[in-house]
Write an enzyme that holds these catalytic residues in place. Structure first.
Site, PDB file in Angstrom:
ATOM      1  N   GLU A  74       0.855  -1.187   0.000  1.00 35.90           N
ATOM      2  CA  GLU A  74       0.000   0.000   0.000  1.00 35.90           C
ATOM      3  C   GLU A  74       0.885   1.228   0.000  1.00 35.90           C
ATOM      4  O   GLU A  74       1.778   1.359   0.830  1.00 35.90           O
ATOM      5  CB  GLU A  74      -0.858   0.031   1.260  1.00 35.90           C
ATOM      6  CG  GLU A  74      -2.034  -0.892   1.183  1.00 35.90           C
ATOM      7  CD  GLU A  74      -2.311  -1.506   2.530  1.00 35.90           C
ATOM      8  OE1 GLU A  74      -2.305  -0.768   3.522  1.00 35.90           O
ATOM      9  OE2 GLU A  74      -2.486  -2.725   2.584  1.00 35.90           O
ATOM     10  N   ASP A  97      -4.107   8.844  11.539  1.00 33.86           N
ATOM     11  CA  ASP A  97      -2.749   8.339  11.713  1.00 33.86           C
ATOM     12  C   ASP A  97      -2.081   8.823  12.993  1.00 33.86           C
ATOM     13  O   ASP A  97      -2.247   9.968  13.413  1.00 33.86           O
ATOM     14  CB  ASP A  97      -1.895   8.751  10.512  1.00 33.86           C
ATOM     15  CG  ASP A  97      -2.255   7.924   9.281  1.00 33.86           C
ATOM     16  OD1 ASP A  97      -2.128   6.695   9.354  1.00 33.86           O
ATOM     17  OD2 ASP A  97      -2.693   8.504   8.288  1.00 33.86           O
TER      18      ASP A  97
END
Lengths: 265, 400
Positions: free
Chosen positions: A47, A58
């Site tokens: 990815e 994140d």
């Protein structure tokens, strides 16, 4: 044309190792060499993160890699430019992962078309709502053979899992705990129950676990529960600490896969 | 024209809920419950009682005679600056803390820029005895020391944010991340009409008490509940949303939002999102935002820490596109002049944010018969350092 993600899952059911790396990190132009190294090290799927200024899902490690990538001058346009040679180097499935705004500003059709031309197989957009997928993305994703992978979390209800399973293509991304990426939760015992529930549902899609998968222990645990796992922050940390990528990538991957994995089939 | 969201959480094409799956349950819980809770009689009674006895509402609608004669029209100031904690932010904080209690949440988080929303949230958490964590950019902590001290005194934990530009945008990111990590027991009190649905609608409804009171007070004081103009400053846009809300069906009322253009609209140092931005997704909502060609969110600038937000509430994006509201922009210097002028003519020191609304008077033409309401969203205590510097520079300028 068959999608490379489907091909992978047709050939391999367990212990799938997927690695996430932020595009344009740690150096400009380092993404393609990293992909090559990962391929050589035996990784199954990759990815590539689209760097974004405000990555709300994140944790600190990937946030930092986004900042570095942007300071390096990475843009989505440049990233696609760098990935032009992708398919002369590897036949591994490659997904892009990012936030919706990057895709919207690139232009939806332009984005899907460029993914197709680059040889991208799938897309993960954590902040894309399902109904907007139906209205704006689905037709384009199908036209350009890009699999949209949706996420579920330990708190996702069975009805919603069923709905997501109906529409996710390639696999379902199971977030290992209710937390941002790179957390220290590991693969908690509570997940056993969730996975039991998932297994009893006879879902169409294989399941890959991500968020907080740090080393061989987590990877082994994840693979004992579902079809495989994604490693992101731990790999980014390794890249952050190393001056070069040579040797680092293969050493890291070995550290994930070699300690006698009792679940190896 | 309706100022509420449709059943999907959109104002036209703006709004929605662009959130990671982990927050789905929290957002859905709010979406399913906020209207029922807000419309519940007991809830309303408690909300109204607190607004009256704790916050000090209704706030006065004050006929500013000196300002009126200067602009040769009739100007009223809606005195949100006289609320407990010094700004309109407390209206929303009270509403959301009651809602959080209904939902059984034990832990409250908030983001803050200038510190006004942080102080309001810390205040209601002290009142309700709930744990309070406020995320604030390191740069803002340094700019807004008195508000940081207030929050601490009230028992809140102020968590400095060192990511990105260390201001409001980054504090909001960090609050969202906290929520992702503590989704079960935590309610996130967003301070403006931004964020994923239902926040923009919920916050606008809590703030709508402003325009509700305006109508009653205008009827009493002028014989008509309708003014010709309502003017309010816009960062995220909560005080403007509250000031506009009950005039949605009254098309004769000109609704004027005032953005901060910082050092000038073309200077590259601006926070006027509707001029310098374009549609995209920020903090879970589709709306106008300031961004570069690649879709990276750029840093807004305004001397006022409460207006330097790179997005704008989706309601305002919608009203702007539809032309129902007009959006002007005012520079730092114009806002400072207006703050000085209001202090000297009316004896009211406005917050620098609110001074942007006052400065818009210079940009509009009025008839003598007009009735203009300015929403004076906050008081200027927190801006004294900035104002003193301005006075000193003005004095230096005269000597040159």
């Amino acid at each position: 044309m068959e999608n490379r993600i489907d091909k992978l899952f047709a050939a391999k059911k367990r212990n799938i190792l997927s690695v996430f790396v932020t595009g344009g990190f740690p150096k400009p132009e380092s993404t393609l060499p990293i992909i090559e190294e990962l391929d050589r090290a035996g990784v199954d799927m990759i990815e590539i993160g689209i760097p974004f200024s405000d990555p709300i899902a994140d944790g600190p490690v990937i946030q930092n890699s986004n900042e570095v990538a942007l300071e390096n001058g990475t843009s989505l346009k440049k990233l696609f430019g760098e990935l032009k040679m992708l398919r002369s180097l590897t036949e591994m499935p490659v997904l892009m992962m990012g936030y919706l705004n990057s895709v919207l500003q690139f232009g939806l059709e332009n984005f899907y078309k460029t993914c197709y031309n680059t040889g991208i197989d799938g897309l993960i957009l954590p902040d894309l709502p399902l109904d907007e997928y139906f209205s704006d993305h689905k037709a384009l994703a199908e036209k350009y053979n890009i699999h949209l992978v949706f996420m579920i979390s330990p708190s996702t209800s069975p009805e919603r899992i069923r709905l997501i399973d109906q529409h996710s293509r390639g696999f379902i991304y199971l977030v290992s705990s209710n937390a941002t990426t790179g957390n220290d939760n590991g693969v908690k015992n509570e997940l056993d129950q969730k996975v039991k529930e998932l297994n009893s549902m006879n879902l169409n899609n294989p399941i890959i676990m991500g968020f907080g998968i740090k080393g061989s222990k987590d990877f082994g645990r994840a693979c004992s529960l579902v079809n495989g796992a994604i490693i992101g922050s731990a790999f980014i940390s390794q890249l952050t600490e190393s001056a070069t990528i040579e040797g680092v990538v293969s050493d890291f991957i070995r550290s994930i896969t070699t300690p006698k994995n009792i679940f190896q089939l | 024209m309706n100022f509420s969201v449709d059943e999907r959480g959109y104002y036209g094409e703006y709004g929605g809920a662009y959130i990671p799956e982990i927050l789905f349950n929290n957002i859905e819980e709010l979406q399913k419950n906020y209207l029922n809770i807000m419309e519940d009689k007991c809830f309303q009674k408690e909300f109204e009682s607190l607004l009256r006895h704790y916050v000090g509402r209704p706030t006065p609608l004050y006929l500013a005679k000196n300002l009126s004669s200067e602009f040769k029209t009739t100007i009223y100031l809606k005195r949100e600056d006289l609320n407990h904690t010094g700004a309109h932010k407390i209206n929303n904080a009270i509403g959301q803390i009651l809602l959080a209690k209904q939902l059984g949440k034990k832990r409250i988080i908030a983001e803050t820029g200038a510190g006004q929303h942080g102080v309001a949230t810390a205040t209601v958490c002290a009142l309700m005895n709930l744990e309070c964590i406020v995320y604030m950019g390191q740069a803002d902590i340094e700019r807004q020391a008195p508000n940081v001290a207030r929050m601490k005194l009230l028992g809140a934990k102020v968590r400095p944010v060192n990511s990105g530009s260390k201001t409001l945008k980054d504090a909001t990111n960090e609050a969202i991340r906290d929520w992702i990590n503590n989704a079960g027991d935590t309610h996130y009190i967003i301070g403006s009409v931004v964020g994923p649905h239902p926040y923009p609608d919920m916050v606008a409804r809590f703030q709508s008490v402003i325009s509700k009171e305006m109508k009653d007070q205008l009827l009493n004081q002028t014989g008509s509940e309708l003014p010709t103009h309502v003017i309010a400053c816009v960062g995220g846009g909560s005080n403007a949303a509250g000031a506009f809300f009950h005039f949605s069906e009254n098309k004769t009322v000109k609704l004027i939002g005032v953005e901060a253009s910082g050092k000038g609209i073309d200077s590259g140092h601006t926070a006027a999102t509707l001029v310098a931005g374009r549609p995209g997704v920020i903090h879970g909502s589709k709306t106008y935002l300031m961004q570069n060609e690649d879709g990276q969110i750029t840093e807004p600038y305004s001397l006022s820490a409460g207006l330097d937000y790179p997005g704008i509430g989706p309601l305002h994006a919608y009203l702007f596109d539809k032309g129902r509201a007009t959006y002007l922009h005012v520079t730092d210097a114009e806002a400072l002049d207006a703050a000085f002028n209001l202090s000297r003519t009316e004896g009211i020191i406005p917050a620098l944010e609110s001074a942007h609304a006052v400065a818009a008077l210079q940009k509009l033409k009025f008839e003598k018969s007009d009735v203009v309401v300015i929403n004076l969203s906050g008081r200027g205590d927190k801006d004294l350092d900035t104002y003193i510097n301005y006075l000193n520079e003005k004095a230096d300028g005269k000597q040159d």
